[in-house]
Scaffold this active site. Structure first.
Site, PDB file in Angstrom:
ATOM      1  N   GLU A  94      40.916-144.279  71.025  1.00 55.23           N
ATOM      2  CA  GLU A  94      41.288-144.767  73.051  1.00 55.23           C
ATOM      3  C   GLU A  94      42.503-143.067  73.721  1.00 55.23           C
ATOM      4  O   GLU A  94      42.198-143.183  74.939  1.00 55.23           O
ATOM      5  CB  GLU A  94      41.884-145.945  72.957  1.00 55.23           C
ATOM      6  CG  GLU A  94      42.788-146.759  74.614  1.00 55.23           C
ATOM      7  CD  GLU A  94      41.820-146.736  75.465  1.00 55.23           C
ATOM      8  OE1 GLU A  94      41.078-147.709  75.275  1.00 55.23           O
ATOM      9  OE2 GLU A  94      41.324-145.345  76.209  1.00 55.23           O
ATOM     10  N   ASP A 148      39.719-128.605  78.218  1.00 52.12           N
ATOM     11  CA  ASP A 148      40.407-130.208  77.442  1.00 52.12           C
ATOM     12  C   ASP A 148      39.664-131.135  77.875  1.00 52.12           C
ATOM     13  O   ASP A 148      39.306-132.364  77.856  1.00 52.12           O
ATOM     14  CB  ASP A 148      41.752-130.038  77.796  1.00 52.12           C
ATOM     15  CG  ASP A 148      42.502-131.310  77.425  1.00 52.12           C
ATOM     16  OD1 ASP A 148      43.055-131.656  76.701  1.00 52.12           O
ATOM     17  OD2 ASP A 148      42.869-132.073  78.701  1.00 52.12           O
ATOM     18  N   ILE A 180      46.378-144.392  79.551  1.00 50.22           N
ATOM     19  CA  ILE A 180      44.977-145.256  80.960  1.00 50.22           C
ATOM     20  C   ILE A 180      44.710-145.910  79.589  1.00 50.22           C
ATOM     21  O   ILE A 180      43.436-144.897  79.183  1.00 50.22           O
ATOM     22  CB  ILE A 180      44.936-144.402  81.988  1.00 50.22           C
ATOM     23  CG1 ILE A 180      45.897-143.225  82.330  1.00 50.22           C
ATOM     24  CG2 ILE A 180      43.658-145.269  82.446  1.00 50.22           C
ATOM     25  CD1 ILE A 180      45.538-142.786  83.101  1.00 50.22           C
ATOM     26  N   LYS A 187      37.087-134.438  77.557  1.00 46.49           N
ATOM     27  CA  LYS A 187      37.214-135.410  77.391  1.00 46.49           C
ATOM     28  C   LYS A 187      36.670-136.889  78.271  1.00 46.49           C
ATOM     29  O   LYS A 187      35.925-137.595  78.823  1.00 46.49           O
ATOM     30  CB  LYS A 187      38.605-136.512  78.499  1.00 46.49           C
ATOM     31  CG  LYS A 187      40.169-135.789  77.513  1.00 46.49           C
ATOM     32  CD  LYS A 187      41.233-135.266  78.775  1.00 46.49           C
ATOM     33  CE  LYS A 187      42.501-134.923  77.392  1.00 46.49           C
ATOM     34  NZ  LYS A 187      43.511-134.727  78.509  1.00 46.49           N
ATOM     35  N   LYS A 232      40.314-135.143  71.245  1.00 44.35           N
ATOM     36  CA  LYS A 232      39.507-135.574  71.699  1.00 44.35           C
ATOM     37  C   LYS A 232      38.153-134.493  71.542  1.00 44.35           C
ATOM     38  O   LYS A 232      37.117-134.684  71.602  1.00 44.35           O
ATOM     39  CB  LYS A 232      39.467-135.023  73.459  1.00 44.35           C
ATOM     40  CG  LYS A 232      40.349-134.316  73.955  1.00 44.35           C
ATOM     41  CD  LYS A 232      41.711-133.786  74.437  1.00 44.35           C
ATOM     42  CE  LYS A 232      43.169-134.398  73.825  1.00 44.35           C
ATOM     43  NZ  LYS A 232      44.142-134.099  74.751  1.00 44.35           N
ATOM     44  N   GLY A 275      57.640-127.726  78.822  1.00 47.07           N
ATOM     45  CA  GLY A 275      56.853-128.592  77.760  1.00 47.07           C
ATOM     46  C   GLY A 275      54.910-129.282  77.771  1.00 47.07           C
ATOM     47  O   GLY A 275      54.979-129.865  77.230  1.00 47.07           O
ATOM     48  N   THR A 331      54.509-134.252  68.330  1.00 38.13           N
ATOM     49  CA  THR A 331      54.646-135.132  69.921  1.00 38.13           C
ATOM     50  C   THR A 331      53.891-136.373  70.113  1.00 38.13           C
ATOM     51  O   THR A 331      54.901-137.716  69.482  1.00 38.13           O
ATOM     52  CB  THR A 331      53.522-134.124  70.548  1.00 38.13           C
ATOM     53  OG1 THR A 331      54.476-132.901  70.878  1.00 38.13           O
ATOM     54  CG2 THR A 331      54.252-134.648  71.912  1.00 38.13           C
ATOM     55  N   GLU A 359      50.439-126.202  75.958  1.00 37.84           N
ATOM     56  CA  GLU A 359      50.865-125.423  74.530  1.00 37.84           C
ATOM     57  C   GLU A 359      51.377-123.811  75.028  1.00 37.84           C
ATOM     58  O   GLU A 359      51.283-123.378  76.099  1.00 37.84           O
ATOM     59  CB  GLU A 359      48.912-125.192  74.183  1.00 37.84           C
ATOM     60  CG  GLU A 359      48.789-126.769  74.030  1.00 37.84           C
ATOM     61  CD  GLU A 359      48.828-127.347  72.624  1.00 37.84           C
ATOM     62  OE1 GLU A 359      49.534-126.915  71.874  1.00 37.84           O
ATOM     63  OE2 GLU A 359      49.390-127.955  73.698  1.00 37.84           O
ATOM     64  N   GLY A 370      52.094-137.455  76.645  1.00 34.33           N
ATOM     65  CA  GLY A 370      53.242-137.517  76.186  1.00 34.33           C
ATOM     66  C   GLY A 370      53.038-138.383  75.193  1.00 34.33           C
ATOM     67  O   GLY A 370      52.587-139.032  74.915  1.00 34.33           O
TER      68      GLY A 370
HETATM   69  N1  LIG Z   1      50.255-134.085  72.840  1.00 36.97           N
HETATM   70  C1  LIG Z   1      50.345-135.160  74.020  1.00 36.97           C
HETATM   71  O1  LIG Z   1      50.954-135.789  75.251  1.00 36.97           O
HETATM   72  C2  LIG Z   1      49.045-135.168  73.793  1.00 36.97           C
HETATM   73  C3  LIG Z   1      48.147-136.871  74.860  1.00 36.97           C
HETATM   74  C4  LIG Z   1      46.281-137.484  74.248  1.00 36.97           C
HETATM   75  C5  LIG Z   1      45.867-136.661  72.795  1.00 36.97           C
HETATM   76  N2  LIG Z   1      46.742-135.530  72.087  1.00 36.97           N
HETATM   77  C6  LIG Z   1      46.293-135.555  70.847  1.00 36.97           C
HETATM   78  O2  LIG Z   1      46.942-135.119  70.163  1.00 36.97           O
HETATM   79  C7  LIG Z   1      46.312-134.922  68.745  1.00 36.97           C
HETATM   80  C8  LIG Z   1      47.942-134.049  68.565  1.00 36.97           C
HETATM   81  O3  LIG Z   1      48.523-133.586  68.977  1.00 36.97           O
HETATM   82  P1  LIG Z   1      50.501-132.960  69.247  1.00 36.97           P
HETATM   83  O4  LIG Z   1      50.838-133.093  70.624  1.00 36.97           O
HETATM   84  O5  LIG Z   1      51.096-134.259  69.188  1.00 36.97           O
HETATM   85  O6  LIG Z   1      50.362-131.665  68.914  1.00 36.97           O
HETATM   86  P2  LIG Z   1      51.464-131.225  67.658  1.00 36.97           P
HETATM   87  O7  LIG Z   1      52.397-131.434  68.271  1.00 36.97           O
HETATM   88  O8  LIG Z   1      51.209-129.510  67.336  1.00 36.97           O
HETATM   89  O9  LIG Z   1      51.857-131.754  66.047  1.00 36.97           O
HETATM   90  C9  LIG Z   1      50.635-131.566  65.637  1.00 36.97           C
HETATM   91  C10 LIG Z   1      51.376-131.952  63.681  1.00 36.97           C
HETATM   92  O10 LIG Z   1      50.420-131.873  63.073  1.00 36.97           O
HETATM   93  C11 LIG Z   1      50.414-131.237  62.158  1.00 36.97           C
HETATM   94  N3  LIG Z   1      49.823-130.033  61.007  1.00 36.97           N
HETATM   95  C12 LIG Z   1      48.949-129.266  61.959  1.00 36.97           C
HETATM   96  N4  LIG Z   1      48.486-128.921  60.430  1.00 36.97           N
HETATM   97  C13 LIG Z   1      48.034-129.567  59.434  1.00 36.97           C
HETATM   98  C14 LIG Z   1      47.652-129.750  58.849  1.00 36.97           C
HETATM   99  N5  LIG Z   1      46.181-128.828  58.425  1.00 36.97           N
HETATM  100  N6  LIG Z   1      47.753-130.831  57.631  1.00 36.97           N
HETATM  101  C15 LIG Z   1      49.094-131.746  58.228  1.00 36.97           C
HETATM  102  N7  LIG Z   1      49.360-131.661  59.146  1.00 36.97           N
HETATM  103  C16 LIG Z   1      49.131-130.388  60.111  1.00 36.97           C
HETATM  104  C17 LIG Z   1      51.851-130.631  62.277  1.00 36.97           C
HETATM  105  O11 LIG Z   1      52.954-130.162  61.161  1.00 36.97           O
HETATM  106  P3  LIG Z   1      54.049-129.021  61.257  1.00 36.97           P
HETATM  107  O12 LIG Z   1      55.236-129.981  62.467  1.00 36.97           O
HETATM  108  O13 LIG Z   1      54.954-128.856  60.400  1.00 36.97           O
HETATM  109  O14 LIG Z   1      54.201-128.401  62.307  1.00 36.97           O
HETATM  110  C18 LIG Z   1      52.136-131.478  63.327  1.00 36.97           C
HETATM  111  O15 LIG Z   1      53.438-131.771  62.665  1.00 36.97           O
HETATM  112  C19 LIG Z   1      45.861-134.398  69.381  1.00 36.97           C
HETATM  113  O16 LIG Z   1      44.691-134.141  69.197  1.00 36.97           O
HETATM  114  C20 LIG Z   1      45.926-133.875  70.859  1.00 36.97           C
HETATM  115  O17 LIG Z   1      44.573-133.183  71.479  1.00 36.97           O
HETATM  116  C21 LIG Z   1      48.584-134.789  72.348  1.00 36.97           C
END
Ligand SMILES: NC(=O)c1ccc[n+]([C@@H]2O[C@H](COP(=O)([O-])OP(=O)(O)OC[C@H]3O[C@@H](n4cnc5c(N)ncnc54)[C@H](OP(=O)(O)O)[C@@H]3O)[C@@H](O)[C@H]2O)c1
Length: 425
Positions: A127, A199, A134, A203, A103, A185, A13, A188, A300
């Site tokens: 950030e 979570d 924000i 933060k 986080k 979505g 994402t 999780e 997002g």
């Molecule tokens: N989503 C949000 O809105 C949001 C907001 C704030 C902070 N965050 C933080 O941002 C981070 C990512 O979140 P996300 O929602 O983007 O997660 P996500 O959609 O689950 O994406 C995770 C990515 O990491 C890859 N991955 C997982 N294990 C791996 C490994 N061992 N080696 C290489 N790549 C690997 C996955 O590969 P595949 O695509 O091949 O599965 C995927 O591309 C997290 O720390 C989350 O807490 C997210």
């Protein structure tokens, strides 16, 4: 103008959002940076169609990406602690800087990483980890650096806020609202990190560390989630003039602080109570800056990536701060108060035996002189009366003692939630 070469670890994402912004906003970004940014490598478990591998290297192992001598900055948007920590350590030891949205890693291993950063003259920008779009890390660390942050109350999990909003506005049960959040979505597959408040606590630990210049103290945080909030709680609170929100609470009492996550009642007229759906918000009291309130998108794809890319631009422009606002050697070990020491108002939901109760003196009959009631509401139901009370200020340990000793013939069930009413906004 030199090139700053970037490795992007994670293409989910957030990672996809980062990639998209680097492409579509390349011109705008180049006007705002001293040096040119270039994405040279990516990593994810599976390859992605949108990455042109003739121009960008693909690593199946993100730790290999963190070792790549061509890369100056690693963006870690994989999440979790195990792999991410190895990526951080490898990148830092190999002279790279890091941007992350992680986080849990910063909240649980932040000080250890800050020491590594200092040793290797590196940098970690985070950030996006707290409230995504924000810019609250920047506000706390830079914009309020001339003030002492005395307290803040924050909504830091959009999924929980969405669920509580749906329950209140559409009279949905917790399970129904959770299903909607999942379908959209917002949650999780395993939603427990969000729902149980973990979570939010990650933060909070980061913000709290910056607010009081301490090492992040996640483990000592008192954490309650929203899994036990019922539609009845929400409706009763609403009738009394309150809404229920999952809050991250920080109050600096001098030698010790309150640092806790719990669902709390807030007067419906307060600004933070009006932050609905998946929005996040932070209400702060700072010694010279007084009350300030910021509300926006805490999650997002593009929203989170917006903070990641802004951090990247800061690195390209050599804008660095101490990770937690003060130099590592000056970070304190903060003392977090036990929640039982809390002084505040409470919401009590009681079901009492109707045959033994008279509404007029019911609170007197239940609590005697031990609790002073500010507001009360009663609903008749067959054999029982459903009561909602807002107490005056008392200490939580005293409330627990009173609740333990209620007359079980009269009171069939009892539950309490905390009430927060700290600000003039
Ligand atoms: N989503 C949000 O809105 C949001 C907001 C704030 C902070 N965050 C933080 O941002 C981070 C990512 O979140 P996300 O929602 O983007 O997660 P996500 O959609 O689950 O994406 C995770 C990515 O990491 C890859 N991955 C997982 N294990 C791996 C490994 N061992 N080696 C290489 N790549 C690997 C996955 O590969 P595949 O695509 O091949 O599965 C995927 O591309 C997290 O720390 C989350 O807490 C997210």
């Amino acid at each position: 103008m030199r090139k700053i070469k970037i490795g992007l670890a994670g293409l989910g994402t957030v990672g996809k959002g980062v990639y998209e912004i680097l492409q579509k906003d390349a011109k705008l970004i180049s006007q705002r940076t001293k040096h040119q940014l270039e994405l040279v490598a990516v990593s994810s478990r599976s390859k992605k169609d949108f990455i042109d591998e003739t121009k960008i290297k693909f690593y199946a192992d993100a730790v290999d990406l963190a070792r790549d001598p061509e890369i100056d900055v690693v963006i870690e948007v994989i999440g979790g602690n195990a792999v991410a920590k190895e990526i951080f350590e490898t990148a830092i030891k190999n002279g790279k800087k890091i941007v992350t949205a992680n986080k849990s890693l910063i909240a649980e291993n932040g000080f250890e990483l800050a020491e590594l950063v200092e040793k290797y003259n590196s940098y970690i920008a985070f950030e996006a980890a707290v409230a995504a779009a924000i810019p609250i890390v920047k506000i706390f660390r830079e914009s309020f650096s001339s003030s002492k942050i005395e307290s803040f109350a924050a909504i830091l999990n959009g999924s929980c806020n969405f669920i509580l909003t749906k329950m209140q506005q559409e009279n949905l049960t917790f399970d129904e609202a959770q299903k909607q959040a999942q379908d959209l979505g917002y949650l999780e597959a395993d939603p427990s990190f969000d729902i149980k408040g973990i979570d939010t606590a990650h933060k909070l630990a980061i913000l709290s560390a910056i607010a009081c210049g301490s090492r992040p103290a996640f483990e000592q945080t008192h954490i309650e989630g929203i899994e036990n909030i019922s539609i009845e709680d929400i409706n009763l609170a609403f009738e009394l003039g309150y809404k229920i929100k999952l809050l991250a609470i920080y109050k600096n009492h001098g030698p010790s602080i309150e640092q806790a996550v719990y669902p709390a009642l807030i007067k419906s007229s307060e600004k933070i109570a009006q932050v609905d759906d998946s929005f996040n918000a932070i209400l702060t009291k700072a010694s010279n800056a007084d009350w300030n309130f910021i509300c926006g998108r805490g999650a997002g794809s593009l929203e989170t990536a917006s903070a990641v890319v802004s951090d990247l631009i800061d690195i390209a422009n050599d804008r660095h701060s101490f990770m937690f606002g003060v130099e590592n050697k000056n970070l304190i070990d903060v003392k977090i108060e036990n929640i039982s020491q809390r002084f505040g108002q409470y919401f009590l939901k009681l079901i009492v035996n109707k045959s033994l109760a008279q509404k007029t003196d019911l609170s007197q009959k239940i609590f005697g002189e031990k609790i002073k009631i500010e507001k009360a509401i009663f609903f008749d139901a067959n054999e029982e009366i459903l009561c909602g009370f807002i107490t005056q200020v008392l200490q939580e340990s005293d409330l627990l003692e009173i609740m333990k000793n209620l007359d079980s013939n009269l009171v069939r069930s009892a539950k309490f939630l905390r009430v927060e009413n700290s600000n003039p906004l």
